[in-house]
Design an enzyme around this catalytic site. Sequence first.
Site, short mmCIF file in Angstrom:
data_model
loop_
_atom_site.label_atom_id
_atom_site.label_comp_id
_atom_site.label_asym_id
_atom_site.label_seq_id
_atom_site.Cartn_x
_atom_site.Cartn_y
_atom_site.Cartn_z
N GLY A 121 0.80 -1.23 0.00
CA GLY A 121 0.00 0.00 0.00
C GLY A 121 0.82 1.27 0.00
CB CYS A 141 -25.52 -9.49 -18.04
SG CYS A 141 -24.82 -9.29 -19.71
CB CYS A 182 -24.03 -13.54 -20.27
SG CYS A 182 -23.63 -12.69 -18.74
CB CYS A 202 -21.00 -8.54 -18.47
SG CYS A 202 -21.92 -9.77 -17.58
CB CYS A 252 -20.19 -11.00 -21.00
SG CYS A 252 -21.89 -10.74 -21.51
#
Lengths: 234, 256, 351
Positions: free
Chosen positions: C103, C312, C315, C337, C343
Amino acid sequence: MTAALEFRDVAKSFTLHLRGGAVLPVIAGANFSVAPGECAVLWGPSGTGKSSLLRMAYGNYRCDTGAILVRDGARVVDVATAAPREVLALRARTMSYVSQFLRVIPRVSAQDVVEAAGREGGLSEGEARDRAGDLLFRLNLPERLWDLPPATFSGGEQQRVNIARGLIAPRPVLLLDEPTASLDGQNRAVVAELIEERRAAGAAILGIVHDAAMREAIGGRIIDVTRFGTARAA
Amino acid sequence: MTPLLSAHGLTKTYGPRIACAGVDLDITEGEVLAIVGESGSGKSTLLSMLAGELAPDAGEIRYRDREGRVRALGAIGPAELRSLARTDWGFVRQDAAQGLRMAVSAGGNVGERLMGLGERHYGNIRACALDWLDRVEIAADRIDDPPTRFSGGMRQRLQIARNLVTAPRLVLMDEPTSGLDVSVQARLLDLIRRLSGELGLAVVIVTHDLAVARLLSHRIAVMRAGRVVETGLTDQVLDDPADAYTQLLVSSVLAA
Amino acid sequence: MSDARTFGTDAHPSPRLRGEGRDDLVVGAASPKGDGEGGAVGGAFSGELPHPRLPPLFADDDVGKTLSPQAGRGDAAYNFAYLDEGTKRMIRRALLKAVAVPGYQVPFASREMPMPYGWGTGGVQVTAAILGRSDVLKVIDQGADDTTNAVSIRRFFAKTAGIATTTRTGEATVIQTRHRIPETPLTEGQTLVYQVPIPEPLRFLEPRETETRQMHALAEYGLMHVKLYEDISRHGHIATTYAYPVEVAGRYVMDPSPTPKFDNPKMDDCPALQLFGAGRERRIYAVPPYTRVRSLDFEDHPFTVQSFDRPCALCGAEGHYLDEVVTDDAGGRMFICSDTDACETRREGAQ
């Protein structure tokens, strides 16, 4: 020391740096004391240092030489040499000073000004409120003014707020600088009464009172300032 | 009693220019100390050193922490120093834009120190911010406004709230009332006096305005060319000034 | 497609531009001739320095002509993965430090790349520094493999490193991304390289770099919560939906790059290595595998991810991050998606 307030060989002069260091003598050899339950009045023509003596006792003016002893409970404090914090403590517990002029923060109401002085002097919030109301009432300050800031008041009204502020907390030493200068007869009588109450309760009172009738009313012992010397110009 | 903060021989120079020379002072809880003098007299430099933001060239500052230990400021590491500055101390600046986050709402400004201390409850932060806005006389419905929409007086009051929210013990103020209208100034002075009394704060206030010093402070230090030329009870120094410069300063004030 | 802001409160990112002609993609058609070294992080250095120049790579690479006509063919070839070995080692050193201090933003000497800032110069440098010959690269932009930016970067590496490329998340060893984390869970051995516009999460409220560095050093993160406080006070909830700040390994607060906060939970305890490169700002940071990544929040306003009220449109997946796509001039739109690979995989499976 049995006195509540004692001046020992006090001298004071002003050095005016803006006038080439000219020294303006005020007073020298001031020796006197005020006992608890006693009222004393500084007497003398203007310019003889009465006001300076009073201010020195309160620590508002410096003291060049000598000692100004104030009894603070079991101990004695020399205002002439005390550190600022000691003087502040003395003002909070022991000494009140009522001047001719009211100096307060704008926007604070008359009632609050007086109450705050009571709290600073050790009264509880309730006591301070009750006593403030009581004093303002006795001093005939119209109740409609209590919630207003004193800056808008007449001279006499301001002075009464000032007196209430100076007398609200029961301090053992009371310093009065012309407390009744701009009051009418009726209100002077009230002030005289309040002062007498404090004296009877054991306060030592030192004042400057030009008005002869008022002087008589508070029954003060006269301290003739002219018998003290004047500091020599250096 | 050990003072809360004491400074000994504080000296700071910028090349040949002396900003502060051998300044001694101390302050304890419940006291207001005014530092007065003209601009350039070293007042603000002194304040920065007292805040730990500027290291003195010579001299020492000691601080009594909450555990009662007296610590030399110079010996406290940067992490702890910053933590003290966010919790134990407050700094109210002349320019509110330096003391506030101007892009953040009033509530966020007040809440920042709390969040810095690990407060993670939005409702508590919000309630605390509302309480403090009320104490500095800012209406509750301004809590989501940024200080850019506040007047000068409100910004200073917001700064005070932002600083006092963590119950600091020492608050430094640099000309907090300058540039404000007289009536706004009076309100602010009243607020500072009331809060410092109620909370028992130690306050060091830098001002060039002797009337501000008289109304707020118990003690006063008069500075000239980096040195303290006179110090003592505020009313004594102002009514019976001993030093030549103080006499000049006092006599230069316009009577109202 | 430059990244102008770190924070935003849009419910959805603007519809992306679908790349033209997916058939053009060079999927798995990489030349086996690329023989550069790589795999810096976690891998061994080959020791064969200086690296030999590469022979020409693709016969069918028209992108290369546009990018750099004189270098596309013939003898003026690139070093493996474009950057010189000295630069790659400099970046690897920064990466090692970043992995060691999760980080923490490590400064690095960002190079000029043959693309504008905002197009992923930081990510590309990180990718260049870690690619090895056997790596398989996937590049996505807002989840899609077929946007101009993704196609360009993929071709760039196919050309300059000769490595294999793919659109399949599961097949990739290195995935460079802008604004998304793939829906398919990442696995050990994979590396996700983020393109980062503004790496400093505190920048929004504190413009002074000297001050933000101090704040990181002393873990003074109250200010980050001020940002979230402001959100709640304005919108009644934390309205930050992307670049949502996270605390890494209980220490540094980090900007996850402008990914939707929907993806934040995927960063936590992730088996893959996550590397972040900010080219313009010259910073690199990292989240090692299996590291705690916690999204900042308030006790009474806990972190939540977006949820979509429909599946979606292509899909039928639920629980995927959806993009709103305008389909015609009559205001027709659909939600599909954002992860094109996820997808397509679902649709193939359904057939």
